[in-house]
Design a protein around this motif. Structure first.
Motif, PDB file in Angstrom:
ATOM      1  N   MET A 198       3.841   6.660   6.683  1.00  0.00           N
ATOM      2  CA  MET A 198       2.938   6.601   5.533  1.00  0.00           C
ATOM      3  C   MET A 198       1.957   5.439   5.619  1.00  0.00           C
ATOM      4  SD  MET A 198       3.413   9.067   3.472  1.00  0.00           S
ATOM      5  CE  MET A 198       3.749  10.133   4.867  1.00  0.00           C
ATOM      6  N   ALA A 256       2.279   1.724  -3.404  1.00  0.00           N
ATOM      7  CA  ALA A 256       1.286   2.208  -4.370  1.00  0.00           C
ATOM      8  C   ALA A 256       1.067   3.708  -4.224  1.00  0.00           C
ATOM      9  CB  ALA A 256      -0.041   1.458  -4.172  1.00  0.00           C
ATOM     10  N   MET A 257       1.254   4.239  -3.032  1.00  0.00           N
ATOM     11  CA  MET A 257       0.984   5.661  -2.804  1.00  0.00           C
ATOM     12  C   MET A 257       2.210   6.529  -3.027  1.00  0.00           C
ATOM     13  SD  MET A 257      -0.691   7.581   0.522  1.00  0.00           S
ATOM     14  CE  MET A 257       0.761   7.853   1.515  1.00  0.00           C
ATOM     15  N   THR A 258       3.385   5.993  -2.692  1.00  0.00           N
ATOM     16  CA  THR A 258       4.596   6.818  -2.699  1.00  0.00           C
ATOM     17  C   THR A 258       5.578   6.273  -3.726  1.00  0.00           C
ATOM     18  OG1 THR A 258       5.846   5.462  -1.152  1.00  0.00           O
ATOM     19  CG2 THR A 258       4.318   7.066  -0.204  1.00  0.00           C
ATOM     20  N   PRO A 276      -1.992   6.413   6.178  1.00  0.00           N
ATOM     21  CA  PRO A 276      -2.532   7.108   4.997  1.00  0.00           C
ATOM     22  C   PRO A 276      -2.580   6.194   3.759  1.00  0.00           C
ATOM     23  CG  PRO A 276      -0.861   8.451   6.073  1.00  0.00           C
ATOM     24  CD  PRO A 276      -0.902   7.153   6.814  1.00  0.00           C
ATOM     25  N   ALA A 277      -1.567   5.353   3.600  1.00  0.00           N
ATOM     26  CA  ALA A 277      -1.531   4.470   2.417  1.00  0.00           C
ATOM     27  C   ALA A 277      -2.655   3.443   2.477  1.00  0.00           C
ATOM     28  CB  ALA A 277      -0.169   3.769   2.329  1.00  0.00           C
ATOM     29  N   ALA A 326       0.838  -1.209   0.000  1.00  0.00           N
ATOM     30  CA  ALA A 326       0.000   0.000   0.000  1.00  0.00           C
ATOM     31  C   ALA A 326       0.870   1.256   0.000  1.00  0.00           C
ATOM     32  CB  ALA A 326      -0.930  -0.010   1.212  1.00  0.00           C
ATOM     33  N   VAL A 327       1.958   1.224   0.765  1.00  0.00           N
ATOM     34  CA  VAL A 327       2.867   2.380   0.806  1.00  0.00           C
ATOM     35  C   VAL A 327       3.514   2.561  -0.567  1.00  0.00           C
ATOM     36  CG1 VAL A 327       5.017   3.270   1.792  1.00  0.00           C
ATOM     37  CG2 VAL A 327       3.278   2.258   3.293  1.00  0.00           C
ATOM     38  N   GLU A 382      -5.412   3.813   4.030  1.00  0.00           N
ATOM     39  CA  GLU A 382      -6.686   4.532   3.887  1.00  0.00           C
ATOM     40  C   GLU A 382      -7.067   4.731   2.413  1.00  0.00           C
ATOM     41  OE1 GLU A 382      -5.966   7.937   6.349  1.00  0.00           O
ATOM     42  OE2 GLU A 382      -6.800   6.959   8.130  1.00  0.00           O
ATOM     43  N   ARG A 383      -6.093   4.629   1.506  1.00  0.00           N
ATOM     44  CA  ARG A 383      -6.384   4.796   0.079  1.00  0.00           C
ATOM     45  C   ARG A 383      -6.800   3.488  -0.590  1.00  0.00           C
ATOM     46  NH1 ARG A 383      -2.811   9.363  -2.350  1.00  0.00           N
ATOM     47  NH2 ARG A 383      -2.807   7.982  -4.162  1.00  0.00           N
TER      48      ARG A 383
END
Lengths: 455, 455
Positions: free
Chosen positions: B322, B262-264, B325-326, B259-260, B328-329
């Motif tokens: 992160m 995918a976001m960052t 927040p990650a 997830a991290v 949560e997306r």
């Protein structure tokens, strides 16, 4: 009473019941002075949780008071018998059930002797810090009941900080589990901490989960001599404000130093008005000691002697260990007080105690866990002289009053027991007393658990 | 209600009373999912102890429930309003009254923001350890109510260990002082600790004496990547059993790592099934990290990357920051759980959570304060899909059941609130619940303090 003992026999083996008055009388007291004690009806020595539950069910059925006891090394009379009570000695429940280096916990029965646990965990590379002076005799159950401290507290804190969870037999014999085995947990009110320091007045601790630390390196100590208590207290403040974390920071006043000199051949300078002992168990203790030594010198130390190694450190600490025995030789009896003040008020505390000693014409030596502001003024008096005994008791009370006036507490680590129960209300105030009595009634509605103690 | 507001006005300035329903509605919730909230009758924002006492006297006179609030960053609904209640926001009582480097204490009002206190004491060379993720917003009063933890707990413990004394306004407006300012103290039952974590159900904290530590050196971190969660958990056990004392020991599972990613643009290896972050704030952190790095490699780490300096350490810790927040997306909503297990059972916990995720066909990422065994499984789901929301709630409950089965607790640091109150009884058992309810009745006989929470 026949009925009481018959009922107890129904759930306890014969050897767990002592009813001979000559024998039971020997269980009447802990080590406090000036605390009345009654004659127990019976002493029971259970070995299992189920046996403790049977004792409490019996006590509830017959409305008989129960006084729990460990090694009776307490200094506040909390373990003193009351007339006609069941003395419930937990000393036979002395098994270490588990030591887990991954979870860093030990699971123990209440009768385990502090030193036995300390040694057992040390063999696994672990450390159980709380180290009351009586550690070779006192039990973990007694430590939990009292909330005991020791020399290590300035760095490692008190017993309460090492109790994660408890199993407790309630007044009516029901079993209560509190707390946890995990490092953290906030499920509901913290009953574990409520029971620690409750002096057997809320329930009987039959099992404890204790937190352990990794064993630290051996500590290295220094001794610093001062021409005044004030200068030594200033050094304590400078050390703590300077961000140092000693594993031990003890103070002995001039009276105590002279008593030690009179008993031993230590040859401490007679002009010493305060001796400070500091130790570090850090990776580089010599460097920490050097910094602390400089602070002592700057505060006016007349001499600073750092130890070269662990063995020499132990020798330096001997003076501290001799303090109480030495003061006990000044007269026929002693009362040891336990007032803790904010460390910034330590100098005022020592000054005030000296004034109280002069006023009452008594020898009062002070040893202190100085890093915690926890003073132990030892009032020396002749127990055969009623007038002097009266002055001793008066000075003892004036020391507590002084502690409260300085923003402190009447007891840092010895507990309230019988000795200080009249003083507790002064410290807590009426609202605090009302809440505490309310809690007592929730746990012990019949008032059979250690009655006449704490409140 | 007119009567309520008129009475409140008699002891509060106009600006301290918010009665516009559009405004009061914005105070209805904290940050928990799945927790019902009612419509407050009024929101009050007192600035003085006397004003809080007036609010409580009014509430008692009119039998109106009171819901205390800090910054409403809580994750269990403990600060959610109930219908017709007074919301008592302590956010305007935000003064740091004293910072004392000798006594190593701070005296604060409850509305002080955690980060504000942390920065203020840091300027004096001191350290207030508790560091919940919301530290830039959350208040000390909220931290005390919840018993908050954070990343530092593995070395420094939780909020409870830093609260020495409290001033508390009781349900009827009386003022209770608990605890002390001294380093030690055992006078009476430990009401301070009883109040910490009581989620506003026993009284309103209006002042706190907090213990401080000397500021430690800046911490140095490493990151270790593992091909399985099991191997990472084994490393955690080896580190703790090895006697190491990291200042941070965090774990992210593979789901969280992806997830991290995918976001960052962090570019963590997609094959990573667990990431371990360890840090030390010791005198020689590089040596400690080297030892811990070796333990990670021995346990099967595929890569170990130690930071060179504090700035690089901060970069490594970004991945952990992160995580939430990650996750949560991943979908439209998340529920964050807070189960703490003995650290020896951490691998079983992660394995069980993965099985629960598969069973319910949901994404559940786990970040954990691994050194404490405190896991935060984050259940990701589509809140617009009732069926999926149902599965999310079921999996959330199954995670708690798993935690209890493994000898853990349903909440390590977030509290019970509304979210977990049905689960609390399962953890405490009937005797524990009865004692806790008894204590509640002593403090709040009318049941007006945060009703419907905890129990």
């Amino acid at each position: 009473m026949g009925d009481l003992i018959d009922r107890l026999r129904a759930g306890l083996p014969d050897e767990a019941i002592l009813a001979d008055p000559d024998v039971t009388a020997s269980y009447a007291n802990d080590m406090a002075s000036f605390c009345p004690a009654g004659a127990p009806a019976v002493v029971v020595l259970p070995r299992t949780v189920e046996q403790v539950r049977h004792v409490m069910r019996t006590a509830t059925a017959l409305r008989v008071p129960v006084v729990p006891q460990g090694a009776r090394t307490g200094l506040s009379g909390a373990a003193n018998a009351s007339d006609g009570c069941i003395v419930l000695s937990l000393t036979k429940m002395d098994r270490i059930l588990e030591i887990d280096p991954v979870d860093r916990v030990a699971v123990v029965e209440p009768g385990v002797v502090n030193a036995a646990l300390s040694r057992a965990v040390a063999e696994r590379g672990l450390y159980y810090p709380p180290d009351p002076s009586s550690w070779e005799q006192c039990t973990i159950g007694g430590n939990i009941g009292t909330g005991s401290g020791g020399l290590c507290c300035v760095k490692y804190g008190v017993t309460a900080e090492y109790v994660l969870g408890l199993e407790v037999v309630l007044a009516d014999g029901r079993l209560l589990r509190t707390g946890r085995r995990t490092a953290k947990g906030v499920a509901g009110y913290d009953l574990t901490r409520l029971l620690v320091g409750s002096e057997g007045s809320l329930g009987i601790v039959v099992r404890a989960v204790l937190a352990l630390k990794p064993a630290p390196p051996a500590q290295l100590a220094l001794v610093a001599e001062f021409g005044s208590a004030e200068a030594a207290c200033a050094a304590v403040c400078d050390i703590m404000a300077g961000g140092h974390v000693p594993s031990l920071l003890e103070l002995m006043d001039g009276t105590t130093v002279r008593a030690v000199n009179a008993m031993t051949s230590m040859g401490l300078p007679e002009s010493t008005e305060a001796l400070l002992l500091a130790a570090f168990d850090t990776p580089d203790p010599a460097a920490d000691l050097a910094a602390v030594g400089e602070l002592c010198t700057a505060a006016g130390a007349t001499q600073v002697v750092p130890a070269e190694d662990a063995a020499e450190s132990e020798m330096l600490l001997q003076a501290r260990r001799m303090a109480l025995p030495a003061l006990e030789r000044v007269s026929t009896a002693t009362m040891i007080d336990d007032v803790c003040v904010p460390r910034g008020r330590l100098a005022a505390m020592l000054d005030g105690v000296a004034a109280i000693a002069r006023k009452h014409d008594l020898t009062i030596g002070v040893c202190a866990h100085a890093g915690d502001g926890n003073t132990h003024p030892v009032v020396c008096f002749d127990a055969a002289d009623p007038e002097e005994s009266g002055r001793a008791r008066e000075s003892f009370d004036e020391i507590m009053a002084l502690g409260l006036e300085l923003g402190g507490t009447i007891t840092g680590e010895h507990g309230v027991g019988v000795l200080k129960k009249e003083w507790l209300a002064r410290e807590l105030g009426p609202v605090g007393v009302e809440m505490q009595r309310g809690i007592k009634a929730v746990f012990d509605p019949l008032g059979i658990l250690n009655p006449g103690k704490v409140f």
